[in-house]
Design an enzyme around this catalytic site. Structure first.
Site, PDB file in Angstrom:
ATOM      1  CB  ALA B 240     -47.574  35.771  -1.547  1.00 28.84           C
ATOM      2  CG  HIS B 241     -43.244  38.304  -2.371  1.00 27.37           C
ATOM      3  ND1 HIS B 241     -42.685  39.347  -3.055  1.00 27.37           N
ATOM      4  CD2 HIS B 241     -44.426  38.752  -1.913  1.00 27.37           C
ATOM      5  CE1 HIS B 241     -43.506  40.367  -3.006  1.00 27.37           C
ATOM      6  NE2 HIS B 241     -44.554  40.041  -2.332  1.00 27.37           N
ATOM      7  CG  ASN B 242     -40.328  38.114   1.328  1.00 24.20           C
ATOM      8  OD1 ASN B 242     -40.593  38.797   0.349  1.00 24.20           O
ATOM      9  ND2 ASN B 242     -39.099  37.764   1.613  1.00 24.20           N
TER      10      ASN B 242
END
Lengths: 340, 340, 340
Positions: B240-242
């Site tokens: 997922a993001h980051n």
């Protein structure tokens, strides 16, 4: 699109079902008991839904002999109503027409061979030495790499990728986004850096298999990854390199099977099941959804793992105790002994 | 395709292995001990397979010094036979040829830059301001959006999507169906309706990473999602993001890592592992398959969660008791006290 | 690309926020508190990050009224700073331009209808009788099969597949690799061989839904699979045939929902959640990541299952005891009784 119409009599004869009621009843579609209207055929397989029979507006219902007594309207009696319904309902499926021929926006390697009566859609590419059999449908955007064989009557719905050395039997159906024959995940550590283990095998998929959308089946490292005939795989399933899946097994969505696992015939794996690599599951094993198989299974039957869902507060208290379970068991043993 | 041939002597010299037996033995392929035939090279790494050595028809076997005594045929001695075998077996991998040049059915934005010796297959599109480096292979049907950088020597096997602001290091390999740089799953509730949190970051993938088929790596919300060098990701993985994944870590199939998780170097995540967001896992942590990480991990080592598989009837009885575990522990404590 | 610039005053007015400090401060981007520099706007929503406020170099920070006291620099006060930030940050999102018109390398069936102001990218195919509404973006490599409807303002980022009978509401956004409307996994056993149950239904997706990369939503067997309005689905999610997902629910990555499950409104399903088929979850239920739902849920609230992660050695000892849990509970009951 013309809507096909059959009489109850015609359906009874075609599928060897016993007719109760008006054989002239016309059927032009299928529906659930709850939602069927006049002109539609439904089925009663699960006794849970028997109460819906009285209120159903279906013109014809497929059911077991036991349920005919007192059933309103026309009935078709089948030993297995769900299977009979599946067959009948295929009469009303309007499959899109895929004309034979190669779309001008397809790219076919000169050494590939495509049967004259196969359909090859736009944005398809077919690589060197690959073969597409009689009557195949290679849907839009599908990519067939080098050295693949697509048996007669296969359907790649759209946007399917066969990477390399993939051999499909006859009548295999593959849904969009599936990737068959990508590199297995083989790694070796060399002086603190991974090196890739070449994946020299292929994938062999037997007759009548079906592979779901966005499912991945990797090719083998040295030998092939194998699905025997009539294996049915749902969406988003991972089958790692060198797995062997026995005939007539079915694998539900999101399940992952690690490398070199061997699964028997007539097995059913629920959704989100995990199977550890290099183990063996015998024939006729059922694994319920979300369970994990960490050891070989030698006896047919149904298996499960996991804990029940509760409200998070309760769960937290119980889950914390899981960490003390061995200590708890030891204390219980000690107390039992003291009490003797 | 010409089949490459090497003598045992040539292989020994090339990879610095010690030769026992006939250096003139010709090798034209690799196989498992069980299935190798004359002219094939195999390996013995796992002591479990030592019994197969005597019966193997392999012409040459790579093994540890300890196993040479009594081994029939020609042996090559390696400290790590599996790694040595991986390197040798690459000699026999026949990679498909991808000629430099841009296929006429590719669509390249005029502001993109593609190295002259890169291969761009049919049905590829490359967006504004994106750069494809020296010797890259951009396989059939791949889509590179705006503002991406593909470093020298990368291979996008086929049908890979780099959505936007994706920067690949050198020699990155990505398998079909992978989606890198899609929007992270950022939502905020506003008066009973979701609004989308813009995902303004990108994805940075280090040198020598490998990304599996149908794997997703989302771009960051404000900063980038980062994979350091030599990270190896299997199929159907969600990052997922980051997230930040340390160098030389490997992540097996179907694993999901939630937003902003930070994973150390040399970590191994088994298949179907879940990692909760916004936590940290230190270097050299192994998570076994199907486990879930709900808290940060500060000590290297191997970690697990879950319950063992049993037949469903037994499982049902035990699982029901899980709901009473805290109460059970309290009762045991009380009884222990009474017995004091 | 021009970088947009706004003053703190302009932002305050646009989103109805209260301004503290210098309204002329110019903002040309957004960042986290820790990484923002001059000219950037940040936010403080989670009290955990309050300590970062003093050191932040952000020119403007969105925060709650409580946090303004003692905050350095310019502040914008919001009741829900994260939601306000999401809206502000959309000002700085540079969406790629997609000009209206049909790319010459798209293949549109003559019976399909595409709005004149829609964008249809290269390598797109649109099937018979399908309709694409006003202002839609049908990104590169997307495939729309027969009898689909794409409502006004929808965006199919790239390489999306709508197989057949898929109806999207307005402003639906779908990420690459998603497959909507593939066959549900319907099988019936017939004399030892599977037969396929025709999947005659479609998929209906409401206004403002978002579907993640490589997610699969199968079409229904007899009726439709339904997502009500404003449902948000992350990557690699499986939604099986005939599921019904209530409005404003959000489903995180790798989750799988089996056939005919009915999920309420405003539900939140964490990552890797499994939901068994044919059950019902009421409104406002939260399922934490990796949990499995095996029974219907009738009360709003948060639910979990699973066991905590420990080092593998400890886990093995405790997990082994799980198999004895029922016996253990019985023994404790017996001992308790003896002690009475």
């Amino acid at each position: 699109m013309n809507i096909p119409t059959y009489t109850a009599q015609q359906i009874a004869e075609r599928f060897g079902l016993q007719l109760h009621g008006d054989g002239d009843t016309e059927i032009h579609g299928v529906a659930t008991l709850a939602h069927a209207g006049p002109g539609q055929l439904s089925f009663l397989a699960n006794p849970r839904y028997r109460a819906q029979l009285a209120d159903s507006r279906a013109s014809v219902v497929v059911m077991r002999a036991d349920d005919v007594e007192g059933a309103p309207g026309t009935a078709l009696v089948a030993k297995d109503p769900y299977t009979a319904f599946a067959k009948i309902s295929a009469l009303f499926e309007v499959a899109p027409v895929r004309e034979p021929g190669i779309h001008p926006l397809a790219v076919i390697d000169p050494t590939a061979h495509v049967a004259a009566n196969a359909h090859v859609g736009p944005f398809v590419s077919i690589g060197a030495r690959s073969v597409v059999g009689e009557g195949c449908v290679i849907g839009t955007g599908s990519i067939i790499g080098e050295d693949c064989v697509v048996g007669d009557g296969c359907t790649l719905i759209a946007r399917v990728t066969l990477v390399t050395r993939v051999r499909l039997g006859k009548r295999v159906q593959i849904h969009p986004g599936a990737v068959i024959g990508a590199d297995g995940f083989g790694l070796a550590m060399d002086a603190g850096h991974w090196i890739k283990v070449p994946q020299l095998g292929g994938v062999v998929i037997g007759d009548d298999c079906e592979i779901g959308a966005n499912t991945c089946i990797d090719r083998g490292a040295l030998e092939d990854t194998v699905l025997e005939e009539d294996v049915r795989v749902d969406n988003l399933v991972q089958i790692a390199h060198n797995c062997h899946i026995g005939a007539h097994s079915a694998i539900a969505g999101c399940t992952g099977i690690a490398g070199s696992a061997k699964i028997g015939r007539y097995c059913l794996l629920g959704g989100h099941v995990g199977v550890v690599g290099h183990l063996e599951i015998c024939d006729k094993v059922v694994i319920t959804g979300k369970s994990v198989v960490r050891n070989s299974i030698h006896e047919p039957g149904e298996y499960s793992s996991g804990t029940p869902l509760t409200d998070t507060r309760t769960w937290r208290k119980n889950a914390a105790r899981f960490k003390q379970l061995d200590a708890l068991a030891r204390r219980v043993a000690a107390v039992s002994k003291e009490n003797e």
